[in-house]
Design an enzyme around this catalytic site. Sequence first.
Site, PDB file in Angstrom:
ATOM      1  N   ASP A 641      -0.884  -1.700  -6.307  1.00 51.15           N
ATOM      2  CA  ASP A 641      -2.030  -0.992  -7.054  1.00 51.15           C
ATOM      3  C   ASP A 641      -3.473  -1.078  -6.221  1.00 51.15           C
ATOM      4  O   ASP A 641      -3.783  -1.727  -5.353  1.00 51.15           O
ATOM      5  CB  ASP A 641      -2.372  -1.613  -8.471  1.00 51.15           C
ATOM      6  CG  ASP A 641      -2.979  -0.838  -9.434  1.00 51.15           C
ATOM      7  OD1 ASP A 641      -3.396   0.595  -9.091  1.00 51.15           O
ATOM      8  OD2 ASP A 641      -3.088  -1.204 -10.449  1.00 51.15           O
ATOM      9  N   GLU A 679      -7.229   4.335   6.812  1.00 48.05           N
ATOM     10  CA  GLU A 679      -5.899   4.748   6.299  1.00 48.05           C
ATOM     11  C   GLU A 679      -5.410   3.539   5.383  1.00 48.05           C
ATOM     12  O   GLU A 679      -5.181   2.513   6.264  1.00 48.05           O
ATOM     13  CB  GLU A 679      -4.939   5.173   7.208  1.00 48.05           C
ATOM     14  CG  GLU A 679      -5.225   6.617   7.515  1.00 48.05           C
ATOM     15  CD  GLU A 679      -5.276   7.671   6.450  1.00 48.05           C
ATOM     16  OE1 GLU A 679      -4.440   7.283   5.383  1.00 48.05           O
ATOM     17  OE2 GLU A 679      -6.263   8.491   6.483  1.00 48.05           O
ATOM     18  N   HIS A 845      -2.664  -5.224  -9.652  1.00 52.62           N
ATOM     19  CA  HIS A 845      -3.772  -4.927 -10.277  1.00 52.62           C
ATOM     20  C   HIS A 845      -4.878  -5.673 -10.334  1.00 52.62           C
ATOM     21  O   HIS A 845      -6.146  -5.902 -10.072  1.00 52.62           O
ATOM     22  CB  HIS A 845      -3.535  -4.227 -11.626  1.00 52.62           C
ATOM     23  CG  HIS A 845      -4.959  -4.076 -12.112  1.00 52.62           C
ATOM     24  ND1 HIS A 845      -5.670  -3.014 -12.061  1.00 52.62           N
ATOM     25  CD2 HIS A 845      -5.312  -4.763 -13.246  1.00 52.62           C
ATOM     26  CE1 HIS A 845      -6.873  -3.311 -12.972  1.00 52.62           C
ATOM     27  NE2 HIS A 845      -6.633  -4.277 -13.699  1.00 52.62           N
TER      28      HIS A 845
END
Length: 870
Positions: A641, A679, A845
């Site tokens: 996440d 990236e 998360h």
Amino acid sequence: MTGRARARSRGRPPGQEAAVPAVGAASVHQALPVQPPGRHQPRVHPSLLEEPGGRGCQRAPQSVPQGQSERRPEGLQISVGFQELSLADRGRRRRDFNDLGVNTRQAIEHVQESKTGTSGVMIKLTTNYFRLTSRPQWALYQYHVGYSPEMEARRLRSALLFQHEELIGKTHAFDGSVLFLPKKLVNKVTEVFSRTRNGEDVKITITLTNELPPSSPTCLQFYNIIFRRLLKMLNLQQIGRNYYNPNDPISIPNHRLMVWPGFTSSILQYEESIMLCVDVSHKVLRSETVLDFMYSLYYQVEEQRFRDACAKELIGLIVLTKYNNKTYRVDDIDWDANPQCTFRKSDGSEISYIDYYKRQYNQEITDLNQPVLISQCRRKGGNMIPGPVVLIPELCFLTGLTEKMRNDFNMMKDLAIHTRLPPEQRQREIGRLVEYIQKDDNVQKELQDWGLSFDSHLLSFMGRVVQGEKILQSGNVFDYNPQFGDWSKETRGAPLICPKPLDNWLLIYTRRNYDTANILLQNLFKVTPAMGIKMNKATMVEVDDRTEAYLRGLQQSITSDTNIVVCVLSSTRKDKYDAIKKYLCTDCPVPSQCVVARTLSKPQTVMAIATKIALQMNCKMGGELWSVEIPLKQVMIVGIDCYHDTLTGKQSIAGFVSSLNQTMTRWFSRCVVQSRGQELVDGLKACLQTALRDWFKWNKYLPSRIIVYRDGVGDGQLYTLVNYEVPQFLDCLKSIGKDYNPRLTVIVVKKRVNTRFFAESVGALKNPPPGTVVDVEVTRPEWYDFYIVSQAVRNGCVAPTHYNVIYDTSKLKPDHIQRLTYKLCHMYYNWSGVIRVPAPCQYAHKLAFLVGQSIHREPNLLLSDRLYYL
């Protein structure tokens, strides 16, 4: 601080980060004299740009480096209609349309015939979808409309174009830059001239870009434009992506709030037909402008703290400008500028902000000395526009809720009455919109002109409810009521799978909280024996109530044998919490638990809170609480996440969490802190390599299957994910060893969906039970996707989670993928119940949120085999 409050803060919906006016200004950060807003002489801002027809600014996809665009899994294609659209045309439209052309199912062999599961009990469901019953059977002509000089306001662009209705005809669809007509103009490029109210001549260039057959997927974009026009005809106003009714506001005077009811809509191709999805939406407005707020703040704080206080309260907020009904995010405050400053337009001429807003939007600015707000992240056709964007505080209204408001129980309760609608009421509100459309003659004529019509009844179909899971805990098997999705009562007092002893631990507190610290200690002694946790008395450390004192106490008291540190905090002050977490997660890697003294103040709840704290402490030390049966062997589950640091705007954090054992009770956790321009996937490759090494240490072999649940993917990012991120994962697996070729599955997890399901029960609608799976009708034919309702809710409508399998060589049956996904929703140790996403996604998360909010750098890898961030 158990983390429950922080868990609520799961990022703003992308749809709230909408377009900003095309005025840019360089932001200057200097120490400035202290005074109320304004009091500066005008200053000229060089290198400022205007941009026509801003359409909305969502979180953008990661760019694909040169040379990588062709690296895609074999068989993936972009639908023909979307190849015809230029990248700029696609990028300027709603980003979720970009995902339409990504056909991932055709590359997954075992779901070519069918992607539906069969297990479970059938259940009749209704959903918030309406079938499109008829559509145009003629070709559509798509034109690009350009303006010279550029016009920012979309209304102005439309008004100027519609001066030539005799040329384009009365039947047309225009969204600010793309025009759809049912007829072909004589010339491929047509130039006409219009005049503004101010007498300025504007050249309009109408260029044919596409001829679309009725079957073209690009027609979906056209249908959405038409439907948005219908909503405008019903006097609904567009804010961001959604439409609201300002004439029917809900006032909550006790809290100085106003709620505009509204709707969100989209028309897309689903399994059997094109359908319209409609859901209710609410825009919470505050009855004060940013300038009002700044003045009230000025009289509340000391003068020298005024600017810091403004920055702390305003940066990161979403504001609404009523002159164009758009929302913007405040990224900075430029105290050196004011409305009398000038900027250079794209044609080279200079204009002041006062004149610009008067000319463009007919807005009078009265306070000439107020500072200006800065909004970053402007994109045009996928490219960053140089220079930030300027907003005037006097013209900006505050929206949404502050953290202080969210923590106000009474306010949230009063607000929820109007915004958390139960299934029956939600269906009525959606039905009301359909009634408006059917009863309005102008709307019906517009639909007839285009040959469009919609079913008036909500779509009904059969879903499935899969079997509930049994909770396994240290040799005991517990059944729970699947309707509630919670087993805290059933497992109370049962020993944990792997309790970790509290041999050597610290309890840090202030003198004021001495009694609270002892209450916590006594209750931990009461609750831990039943869990199987052996606990010694803590080393008690009393400190002054200052951040430095806490840090000094930690430095002096922590030893190499310290299991965990518990800090009792006197308030929720973020700076103190951040400093403690940063020190204990990076400089001195020891698991830590912060508790706000107030949470232990009620005698009737203190035992329950102590139980939750003990469970959290056990997880943070590497303990295991419960498990469910996982039949798959030699499989590693990965959750990813992302957290976007909205305050600095400079970095994104990706949380990476992977299972270490067969029962999915131990996890490897690592973070990627990515600066702008880097990236993300490069850091994820390093995480995957380290995770496989750790798996090998635990199991003495490598997994034969890897299943990745990828959360944090915004609209329009699917193409990048499939064509760049997945191939990078495959390259990473090849680098592990020549003979190592595990089966890889990548599943995109999406929580922010407008789809809602209602279960039909004795003539009434209610929420479907946890375990409801939907893989028919409202899924997409070009994707291997499904919905699961995994959690139960007490108020309002339950929101399903959408899962899209974008890459799969595991050849597991759809049933098995769906069941595994639901099982993993039971494995989140911070809640004794089923959650909305698989546990590794929620762990990822929590990790990314802690790093993004408090630590701002990668945590020490010595903590990587523990859930230290719960």
